[in-house]
Design an enzyme around this catalytic site. Sequence first.
Site, PDB file in Angstrom:
ATOM      1  N   GLU A   1      24.569  53.407  37.256  1.00 53.14           N
ATOM      2  CA  GLU A   1      23.825  52.207  36.883  1.00 53.14           C
ATOM      3  C   GLU A   1      22.630  51.974  37.814  1.00 53.14           C
ATOM      4  O   GLU A   1      21.622  51.380  37.418  1.00 53.14           O
ATOM      5  CB  GLU A   1      24.739  50.981  36.890  1.00 53.14           C
ATOM      6  CG  GLU A   1      25.252  50.577  38.247  1.00 53.14           C
ATOM      7  CD  GLU A   1      26.181  49.373  38.205  1.00 53.14           C
ATOM      8  OE1 GLU A   1      26.217  48.625  39.202  1.00 53.14           O
ATOM      9  OE2 GLU A   1      26.885  49.178  37.188  1.00 53.14           O
TER      10      GLU A   1
ATOM     11  N   ASP B   1      35.079  43.014  35.761  1.00 55.08           N
ATOM     12  CA  ASP B   1      33.903  43.164  36.611  1.00 55.08           C
ATOM     13  C   ASP B   1      33.702  41.949  37.525  1.00 55.08           C
ATOM     14  O   ASP B   1      34.210  40.865  37.267  1.00 55.08           O
ATOM     15  CB  ASP B   1      32.671  43.340  35.722  1.00 55.08           C
ATOM     16  CG  ASP B   1      31.512  44.036  36.422  1.00 55.08           C
ATOM     17  OD1 ASP B   1      31.587  44.256  37.640  1.00 55.08           O
ATOM     18  OD2 ASP B   1      30.541  44.373  35.724  1.00 55.08           O
TER      19      ASP B   1
END
Length: 670
Positions: free
Chosen positions: A471, A416
């Site tokens: 998200e 990430d």
Amino acid sequence: MKKSGMPVVCLWVVAVLSGLVMPGLEAANTYRLYSPDRKLELTVTLGTDVKYQLKYGKKQIVEPSEIGMSLADGSQWGINPVVIGESERTVDEKVFPVCGKFSSVRDNFRELKLQMKDGYSLYFRIYNEGMAYRFEGNRLVSDSVTVLNETATFRLANDPGVILGETQNFTAWELSNVVYNSVSEIKQDTYGITPTVFSDKKQGLTVVVAESDLNDYPGMYLRKDNGIMNGFWAKSPKEIVMGSWGNFVTVVKDRYDYLARTAGNNQYPWRVVIVTDDDRELLTNEMIYLLAKPNQLADTSWIRPGKATWEWWHCAILENAPFESGHKKLSTRLYKYYIDFAAENKLEYLLIDAGWSNLFRPNELNPNVDVKEIIRYGKEKNVGVWLWTVASTLIHHPHKYLDSISEWGAAGVKIDFFDRDDNLIIREYENLAKACADRKLLVDFHGCSKPTGLHRAYPNILNYEATRCAECHKWDTSSNPDYRMQFIFGRMLAGGLDYTPGAMRNATRENFKPIDPGLPFGLGTRCQELAMYVVFDSQFTMLSDSPDEYRKYPDILKYLSAVPVSFDDTRALSAKVGEYALMAKRKGADWYVGGMTNWTSRDMTVDFSFLPQGQQYVAEIYKDGKDAGTNANSYVYETLTVDSGTKMNVWLAPGGGIAMRLSPASRSGK
């Protein structure tokens, strides 16, 4: 390359005679390439510069557009070009992806290579689905070539509409789109990410501008400049510091005045123009994949796509667990609870997100989370474990922590916060993919730039984010049905989506509110969430909600347990950019159908003619309830017997969907 029995279409090369050229102008060489079905015509003209143009039948798609590259040594590729060699080839063969939406893909194109006097070559390819071109250096690999700038012009005919993911930096690809009625509406110097979708309503065509096969080179954006969309790139970083989120993201503080310093024989990215008069074709288009570097892995038997249970989206809140839960109560016992849920429902994986270790030193583990024991327990239950990591940590210590993760027995890593696509970070995507493959680790790139085909070279890369995914429900309304019906026709052409579907608390546009921390809602109906597992391409996809929430709906859990993430065949049944999509995908003998709409309710007809004739199927159907327009949780589950002659009319609520599993009736005992 010619194959026995394959028809070969001639390549027409036309030289414009110097005696016919107007005084004061240099003679121009013109090359024409036709697609295998002869619907597309690519014309390349070499005069004082290099221009290409593209037609679909008699319809002009791209008007004459300049291309070129400027090097620091004074070379001007594409200016006053002199051809010293040319060759052509026709390819018609099958490619066999390790995973994806097809078990095999036809790679059928015609290619022209022009070798130039000034140390470079130009390649042009044309498929039935579009065209592409690329530059290649003809120098020694040891030579250093510095690219100052590139000219990539896209003079699209008829001032088409644009769906543009606008940005003001080079750090994000999770962007909402701005929809323009025409290129002329876009302000000067406005730029956005690729792939970019254009709508030529005058001619009834959709055009997508994209790129493929980035090698040691920055990613391409499109910028409005003097009325034209042009390629635009981040300059090469000069100074990089740690900053941004939690001081663990690499941030460019200063840049050189060039794009990239590369090897002398570097192959620069393919510039891609995809064209169709049928939006359905965009949902099955594999051009970006086919243009990319072929598989680099000798052994792919260990690569297993699959679904995962995951704690982060719902804040690890387990309502029925006999222990404390939540992000502040992460524990070995909690993750074993998720593994048990995965094993019960034949999910292949558990993804452990942030919190299991020190961000900068992953070997320093959370004392409450025994990662080694969790991985051991997962193997006992046939559930692989993925670990979330920070890109900068792995880049700075490329072997140390990947070695540990591999030794512990993890199945994969979610990497990430790249937040860049300059030439230096593009190198690192490939370095990490290769390092993970060497350790038999699967990869999910998150907080990353859009894919450009690296997952073909390294099929252990199962997914990329590069979209506003679920998200965002925790913070805003940007990931909504309108947006979804845009990105599947653009961004999804580039590769798999780490969208993380599966919300079981569903909300209409009117009653939605973001929740973080806590249990968030999904925007759109529950059946749209189910349809995402078919419509979205995602070889590693989440069940993002709580195991306890899924257990409330055994019929839905049955579907989520069964639906695959990799398929043998894919059919787009009906589609329109920005509005709706209806798809059917096959795995083995079973078919799965998913339909989605934007915020407009609509009636759809599901035509089952894709089924083999003479075979009846039991269809398990999940469709919007009659009140789903006001209660997005409302759905109807039913079973019917269908065959290739069946046509079914269904209603989709605003932000609604439909999902089906079709199994042969003979196998079902019906």
